[in-house]
Enzyme design. Sequence first.
Site, mmCIF file in Angstrom:
data_model
loop_
_atom_site.group_PDB
_atom_site.id
_atom_site.type_symbol
_atom_site.label_atom_id
_atom_site.label_comp_id
_atom_site.label_asym_id
_atom_site.label_seq_id
_atom_site.Cartn_x
_atom_site.Cartn_y
_atom_site.Cartn_z
ATOM 1 N N SER A 184 0.788 -1.285 0.021
ATOM 2 C CA SER A 184 0.051 0.076 -0.001
ATOM 3 C C SER A 184 0.759 1.264 -0.038
ATOM 4 O O SER A 184 1.926 1.219 0.256
ATOM 5 C CB SER A 184 -0.783 -0.075 1.169
ATOM 6 O OG SER A 184 -1.395 1.487 1.624
ATOM 7 N N TYR A 197 -1.908 -1.493 10.574
ATOM 8 C CA TYR A 197 -2.206 -1.919 9.065
ATOM 9 C C TYR A 197 -0.929 -1.399 8.448
ATOM 10 O O TYR A 197 -0.343 -2.125 7.333
ATOM 11 C CB TYR A 197 -3.229 -1.150 8.511
ATOM 12 C CG TYR A 197 -3.573 -1.281 6.954
ATOM 13 C CD1 TYR A 197 -4.062 -2.540 6.530
ATOM 14 C CD2 TYR A 197 -3.300 -0.396 6.140
ATOM 15 C CE1 TYR A 197 -4.256 -2.527 5.030
ATOM 16 C CE2 TYR A 197 -3.440 -0.389 4.755
ATOM 17 C CZ TYR A 197 -4.070 -1.517 4.323
ATOM 18 O OH TYR A 197 -4.137 -1.557 2.865
#
Length: 293
Positions: A184, A197
């Site tokens: 990401s 995360y």
Amino acid sequence: MATNGRNFPAQRQETQPGKQHVMDPIPETARSQYKPANKLQGKVALVTGGDSGIGRAVCHHFALEGATVAFTYVKGHEDKDAVDTLQLIKSAKGTGAKDPIAVAADLGYDEHCKRVVDEVVNAFGRIDILVNNCAEQYERSTIEEVSEQKLERVFRTNIFSHFLVTRHALKHMREGSSIINTTSIVAFKGSPSLLDYTSTKGAIVAFTRGLALQLVQKGIRVNAVAPGPIWTPLIPASFKEDEVESFGSEVPMKRAGQPSEVAPSYVFLACNADSSYITGQTIHPNGGAIVNG
């Protein structure tokens, strides 16, 4: 187009995994402009978290390119999305490809990962392309909110699964195979509200680089894709309604991307004709954000 920073209707899903079929608007899985060229003819692909969002788009594009596709989903939460994805892949399936399969599993645990790989190999004989894509995320305002139990849950889904599925899949992968990991943009720019995360996504970048070096002599390439803000079920299942409304407006393009705009990156990395000299790298479909990654 965005209007006054509002890209989407306000909406919220209370549980993860999120559900694609209730989103407004439904994420775009493929574009009419995409022209398949049999880039993955005869290949067998396994995509984790393939029932919706980026995973569904990857499955669909792989099928359009001639691959036989298997994907995982979370039973009970993603059943409808999994059925919809199976139908979509079947409609896109090329000549010579076998019917797709969907395998329900919690990939945070080794025995489940082994079972998934075994089912795919029993059905199709091998794995040529592995996409480690499943993930979950939760907003937490401070590190104090990240308990040991919460931390372990996110790490199990987001990075343990990469290690465990790959470990079993490699027994059935040969020279010329490709592994693609979904990381990401937050691994490169950070995110204060998605600390656990973000940490897993940074681990995925390091995992990709290390594994690429470990497997280079075997002729197996390992790369990653680091999407920016993409309209997937993870968004309404993670963020507040006002955050969903403006989702994606922070990047230079001032909008979120669609899964259809990310999936071709996976096709490129999966296809030896296109990316045979690329390993250990990360592609950044992120709307123009410069991350120096």
